[in-house]
Write a protein that holds these residues in place. Structure first.
Motif, short mmCIF file in Angstrom:
data_model
loop_
_atom_site.label_atom_id
_atom_site.label_comp_id
_atom_site.label_asym_id
_atom_site.label_seq_id
_atom_site.Cartn_x
_atom_site.Cartn_y
_atom_site.Cartn_z
N ILE A 1 0.15 -9.46 -1.30
CA ILE A 1 -1.05 -10.00 -0.67
C ILE A 1 -2.15 -8.94 -0.67
N SER A 2 -3.28 -9.30 -1.24
CA SER A 2 -4.45 -8.42 -1.23
C SER A 2 -5.32 -8.75 -0.02
N PRO A 3 -5.74 -7.73 0.73
CA PRO A 3 -6.66 -7.97 1.84
C PRO A 3 -8.10 -8.08 1.37
N GLY A 4 -8.36 -7.72 0.10
CA GLY A 4 -9.73 -7.56 -0.35
C GLY A 4 -10.25 -6.21 0.14
N ALA A 5 -11.48 -5.91 -0.19
CA ALA A 5 -12.06 -4.64 0.24
C ALA A 5 -12.39 -4.70 1.73
N VAL A 6 -11.65 -3.94 2.50
CA VAL A 6 -11.89 -3.86 3.94
C VAL A 6 -12.23 -2.41 4.29
N PRO A 7 -12.99 -2.18 5.35
CA PRO A 7 -13.39 -0.81 5.68
C PRO A 7 -12.23 0.01 6.24
N THR A 8 -11.83 1.03 5.51
CA THR A 8 -10.78 1.96 5.94
C THR A 8 -11.19 3.36 5.50
N ASP A 9 -10.41 4.35 5.91
CA ASP A 9 -10.67 5.71 5.46
C ASP A 9 -10.59 5.79 3.94
N MET A 10 -9.65 5.03 3.35
CA MET A 10 -9.49 5.09 1.90
C MET A 10 -10.70 4.51 1.18
N THR A 11 -11.12 3.31 1.57
CA THR A 11 -12.26 2.69 0.89
C THR A 11 -13.55 3.46 1.17
N ALA A 12 -13.63 4.11 2.32
CA ALA A 12 -14.82 4.90 2.63
C ALA A 12 -14.99 6.05 1.66
N GLY A 13 -13.89 6.52 1.08
CA GLY A 13 -13.96 7.63 0.16
C GLY A 13 -14.13 7.23 -1.30
#
Length: 267
Positions: free
Chosen positions: A182-194
């Protein structure tokens, strides 16, 4: 709720922590797995203060012995595991072509994102199969089905994980165990912030959609979709589950080659 106990990897922060908190609110006892006791303990304490049963387990998911020991401890303290959420993951350190990527870091990403779930699954599946029940959620990504050359390690690992899920889902379903990517899609996390590609992003997916999907899995509402790629941010999962007989008759939501035409020998 069909799930009494769950194991969440990468539970110290981000989506993993949010999954653990949501499951705890649903009355599920949660085993929190991560690489640092110092980062896990605040999560365990917060859950305990709310009356939830939780245990913190220190292990690197790429170490099969450490994972096996952690699973044994989780089941000793909380009981047999009904649900596993393979959330622990890494992303490529830089948006560069494959041949310019740091080789060691590239393999770290693949090892964490692919070998990690493999180690966890091999530790929990014998018990699940013996009991005739269990569910596994692999945190997937749109990159699993749509390659992005800027993130070659992440894309490769998530595609491989999708194929693994497809490969094992059928035999496991016959034994009462269901596996989901299951993909959550792009959600704001420390990982996506980088991630440089998301530097100016404002239209994030709502992480609650993914958390709701995990709860739906825990309740058994999505069993008919086992082995198929799901996108929590885009899909109406209940509606998709209602179409399960139609999906079962096709290769929809599974990885496959697209034929070039009716005369393609690979068709």
């Amino acid at each position: 709720m069909n799930t009494a106990t769950a194991l969440v990897t990468g539970a110290a922060r981000g989506i993993g922590r949010q999954v653990a908190e949501r499951l705890a609110r649903e009355g599920v006892a949660v085993a929190l797995l991560g690489r640092s006791a110092a980062s896990l303990e605040p999560v365990r304490t917060a859950l305990a203060e709310r009356g939830a049963s939780a245990v913190a387990l220190v292990a690197d998911v790429t170490d099969p012995d450490a994972v096996r020991d952690a699973v044994e401890r989780a089941e000793h303290e909380l009981g047999p595991l009904d649900l596993v959420v393979n959330n622990a993951g890494l992303i490529d350190a830089a948006e560069v072509p494959f041949w310019e990527a740091d080789a060691a870091q590239w393999w770290d990403v693949v090892a964490t994102n692919l070998r990690g779930p493999v180690n966890v699954d091999r530790a929990v599946l014998p018990g699940m199969v013996a009991r005739g029940r269990g569910r596994i959620v692999n945190l997937s990504s749109g990159f699993a089905v749509s390659a992005d050359p800027r993130y070659s390690a992440y894309t490769t690992s998530k595609s491989a994980l999708l194929r693994l899920t497809d490969t094992i889902a059928g035999p496991l379903a016959e034994r009462g165990v269901y596996v989901f990517d299951i993909s959550p899609g792009a959600v704001p996390t420390d990982m996506t912030a980088g991630m440089a590609m998301f530097a100016d992003k404002t239209d994030w997916y709502d992480v609650d959609l993914f958390l709701n999907a995990v709860v739906a899995v825990a309740e058994g509402r999505l069993d008919a979709l086992s082995g198929r790629f799901l996108h929590a941010g885009k899909d109406n999962l209940d509606a998709l589950a209602a179409r399960a007989p139609e999906l079962a008759a096709s290769d929809a939501r599974k990885m496959h080659l697209r034929p070039y035409g009716p005369d393609d020998p690979q068709r």
